[in-house]
Scaffold this active site. Structure first.
Site, PDB file in Angstrom:
ATOM      1  N   ASP A   1       0.844  -1.197   0.000  1.00  0.00           N
ATOM      2  CA  ASP A   1       0.000   0.000   0.000  1.00  0.00           C
ATOM      3  C   ASP A   1       0.877   1.244   0.000  1.00  0.00           C
ATOM      4  OD1 ASP A   1      -2.615  -1.389   0.401  1.00  0.00           O
ATOM      5  OD2 ASP A   1      -1.696  -1.938   2.317  1.00  0.00           O
TER       6      ASP A   1
ATOM      7  N   ASP B   1       0.440   4.909   1.526  1.00  0.00           N
ATOM      8  CA  ASP B   1      -0.346   5.813   2.354  1.00  0.00           C
ATOM      9  C   ASP B   1       0.247   7.216   2.309  1.00  0.00           C
ATOM     10  OD1 ASP B   1      -1.934   3.652   3.026  1.00  0.00           O
ATOM     11  OD2 ASP B   1      -0.814   3.228   4.868  1.00  0.00           O
TER      12      ASP B   1
ATOM     13  N   ASP C   1       3.745   4.538  15.599  1.00  0.00           N
ATOM     14  CA  ASP C   1       4.123   3.473  16.523  1.00  0.00           C
ATOM     15  C   ASP C   1       5.621   3.175  16.529  1.00  0.00           C
ATOM     16  OD1 ASP C   1       4.065   2.357  13.996  1.00  0.00           O
ATOM     17  OD2 ASP C   1       2.496   0.910  14.436  1.00  0.00           O
TER      18      ASP C   1
END
Length: 467
Positions: free
Chosen positions: A60, A62, A139
């Site tokens: 992906d 993003d 994170d």
């Protein structure tokens, strides 16, 4: 939320990093450029940047921006806003979706809203801020890397580049416990990234996981379903399984299965689950499709099998015992990982066909070949045989039964091919009446009516007698 502030970012100009626009999705580039043209900041962020730096093909792409979700929607007509916990913009290009997130803020000074529980878990986080604050909120350091479409540089706010170089997975901030409490799914993500990237989890980040594993019980079962698929359908399912058990995370996802693994019936449970996950990894490596229904059938089979045997011992008929065992285990599992109905039903069909595959007499095997779930159930049987949980001769029989011709199948079933019996044609009523016709119509009609009411053989004899 982490309290420490981040240092000034390390900015790596285009000539000093390997990322090329040729390796970025054309649709992601369209979104980046259109946001820039509209006057907003726009960055490729997270796993896409990390994977490009590692020479991997990102799954992906993003994007992070200072545009609010509503402003993103104003730029793109093919856009839809989703999410409550994190408000996101999805820009659609056919089947490809480019996800756009607004920079997250770090406190009450930002725009938007946030909701944090007393235990530190974030329920809603729509506070917007700067790119520096956004990096602080991510994170792991390797996921806090930004590719700036304005000058094609890579921006590193958290030391992610050095951690990539060292093969190290490290949480951002100085309090790993607080970061896991904010979002317990980060423990699963730590396992997933460590397996995917081949990185070690930094000791300070690994140490608290066992003690906090129970926090996964506070995560919605639907979200855990998504995370489970990411863990087991990415080509490293077996490694992820072993790591989840090491950190006492697997028991939080599949408690009934974990209980069976703990007692190990002649090592069948671990062997079976391991072979099933290894088979999944091989199929993904070979570019073959994998079905969530089959995955969950493997992960939950041992508690289903044990409950099925218990019900059989109580005198419950086989089909009913399997239906009850499947229902009990699947229903209990929904409270931990919510398996979607479109996968739960075929999963239970795979289980239901296992006892039926043991019956090889009569027409049953031929009927099973036409069952829509036969192939999956057969593959499941092969795994059981490889693990030593069922007779390998049964699996070999079914393998051969599928490949031979009709005559050989009949021999394997202990019978000969049946010829179609020709049905004896019955004479039409008018013909019977004509054959018994005498000089008067009245008597003939009476005879024809009476002969038609008799059995066919009797009527035929009556006709021949009149002739």
């Amino acid at each position: 939320m982490p309290s420490a502030s981040l240092p000034e970012p390390l900015i790596v100009p285009r000539p000093e990093h390997p990322i090329s626009r040729a390796d970025i999705s054309p649709n992601a580039l369209k979104v980046l450029n259109r946001l820039k043209q509209a006057g907003f900041e726009a960055y490729l962020v997270g796993g896409g940047v990390r994977d490009l730096l590692l020479g991997h093909e990102p799954k992906d792409f993003d994007i992070a921006t200072n545009a609010t979700p509503e402003e993103v929607r104003a730029v793109f007509r093919n856009c839809r806003l989703i999410g409550r916990r994190f408000r996101l913009a999805h820009v659609f290009f056919g089947r490809e979706i480019v996800e756009v997130a607004t920079f997250r803020g770090s406190g009450a000074d930002g725009d938007g809203e946030a909701q944090v529980l007393e235990n530190g878990m974030i329920l809603r986080d729509n506070v917007y801020g700067s790119i520096t604050e956004d990096a602080l909120r991510r994170d792991f350091t390797v996921n806090a890397l930004y590719y700036n479409i304005a000058d094609f540089s890579v921006v590193d706010y958290a030391g992610g580049l050095s951690d990539i170089e060292a093969g190290r997975l490290r949480l951002i901030g100085d309090d790993p416990v607080a970061r896991y409490r904010e979002d317990p799914v980060r423990m699963l993500r730590a396992v997933r990234f460590a397996c995917k990237l081949g990185f070690i989890i930094e000791p300070d980040c690994a140490e608290p996981i066992r003690g906090l594993a129970h926090l996964l019980g506070e995560i919605s079962p639907a979200r855990l379903f998504d995370e489970t698929l990411k863990l087991f359908h990415s080509g490293y399912a077996l490694h992820a399984f072993e790591k989840l058990r090491h950190f006492d995370l697997f028991v939080q996802l599949f408690p009934a299965t974990d209980a069976c693994l703990e007692r190990e019936d002649h090592a069948f449970p671990i062997t079976f689950v391991s072979r099933g996950l290894d088979n999944t990894d091989k199929r993904i490596l070979e570019g073959k499709p994998v079905a969530p229904a089959f995955l969950f059938a493997v992960l939950l089979w041992e508690p289903v099998r044990i409950r099925y045997q218990e019900l059989l011992a109580e005198g419950t008929p086989s089909a009913e015992a399997m239906a009850l065992a499947s229902h009990e285990i699947a229903s209990a599992q929904q409270r931990r990982v919510a398996i979607q109905k479109r996968f739960a039903l075929p999963m239970r069909e795979i289980w239901a066909l296992q006892p039926r595959l043991e019956r090889r007499q009569g027409k049953r095997p031929l009927a099973l070949l036409g069952h829509p779930r036969f192939r999956a159930a057969y593959d499941f049987l092969l795994l059981r045989a490889e693990a030593g949980e069922t007779d390998s001769e049964l699996a070999q029989w079914w393998t051969r039964f599928q490949s031979v011709d009709a005559a050989e199948r009949a021999r394997m079933l202990g019978s000969s091919p049946q010829r179609k019996r020709k049905r004896r044609k019955r004479k039409p009523k008018s013909a019977v009446a004509g054959a018994s016709n005498g000089s008067g119509n009245g008597g003939a009609n009476s005879d024809a009516a009476s002969s038609a009411d008799r059995p066919a053989s009797t009527a035929a004899k009556a006709g021949r007698g009149d002739e």
